[in-house]
Design an enzyme around this catalytic site. Sequence first.
Site, PDB file in Angstrom:
ATOM      1  N   CYS A 267      44.859  39.408  27.843  1.00  7.13           N
ATOM      2  CA  CYS A 267      43.799  40.397  28.043  1.00  7.13           C
ATOM      3  C   CYS A 267      42.532  39.765  28.616  1.00  7.13           C
ATOM      4  O   CYS A 267      42.028  38.777  28.094  1.00  7.13           O
ATOM      5  CB  CYS A 267      43.467  41.071  26.712  1.00  7.13           C
TER       6      CYS A 267
ATOM      7  N   GLU B 253      47.989  42.030  40.221  1.00  8.42           N
ATOM      8  CA  GLU B 253      48.963  41.450  39.309  1.00  8.42           C
ATOM      9  C   GLU B 253      49.483  42.495  38.335  1.00  8.42           C
ATOM     10  O   GLU B 253      48.768  43.421  37.958  1.00  8.42           O
ATOM     11  CB  GLU B 253      48.327  40.302  38.520  1.00  8.42           C
TER      12      GLU B 253
END
Length: 344
Positions: A330, A92
């Site tokens: 994150c 990704e």
Amino acid sequence: MPKYPLLGMTLTELQSVTKDLGMPAFAAKQIASWLYDKKVTSIDEMTNLSLKHRELLKGEYDLGISAPVDEMRSVDGTVKYLYQVSDNHFVEAVYIPDEDRATLCVSSQVGCKMNCKFCMTGKQGFTASLTANQILNQIAALPERDKLTNVVMMGMGEPLDNLDEVLKALHILTASYGYGWSPKRITLSSVGLRKGLQRFIEESECHLAISLHSPFPSQRSELMPAERAFSIKEMVDLLKNYDFSKQRRLSFEYIVFKGVNDSLIYAKELLKLLRGLDCRVNLIRFHAIPGVDLEGAGMETMTSFRDYLTSHGLFTTIRASRGEDIFAACGMLSTAKQEESNKN
């Protein structure tokens, strides 16, 4: 028979290609310009190469640019793109638009060996390292490529665990024959690996961000097993040998966990640990992931933590969180398709 990708080749490699095909020496720079500057979608578009030479090139090579196979869009404008890098491997990249900039978070590996407690990618385990072609394809095939202002190597994987290919990709990104980006537009994030950190600092001028998360070695090793191989104190000692006072920036990433690393004693120990380094600290909000008994600290706690560090001379920011609703923030880069492939 599979063809070799041109994207990800250095000028020296392109010169070898043109020589082997009997093309003039200057053709290598022409190909590089088409690849990295003019953004062609096929070899046929390289119109300053003769038809004969284009046909020769097409016989053994292709551009090596593959569009994303899927995407997810966040309510905040963040877009997560899924790239297929081989038959069963997926990574990704996350596009993060802002008012005056647009950042792409790029992956360097399929999965990760580091197994950090708070990171979804590490829960997948390690599958493969990406080639320079597969790293750069995340940029070259990005629909918003023309809007990009910054690249961060903060996606899936540990960049220093794939340093040869990462450095090659960064070289092409910053070379005059390549994308021609300033190194100031690129940041590499790492847990800090002994064998790769020094080499990266000496061979690249890009910004460096170190995943810290605790100033105490025993606790950091629980959160990040890599601490056992190369302690944060050893790392800081190494970093003090280099000058980060000019255009290159050194940052430390610090996820703030509720009741774990968010008290005054941690702030004081951070000041002690980083004393003498020209650096900054980025505080990051934690996003809960399945099976992990950690919780993010509240904004009031993070603000107090930031203000204490800044008031004592350590410049500290709170990073804006983006893309949480599409699992793009994150520590949340984990693909369902990759997990499905690993089971098959």
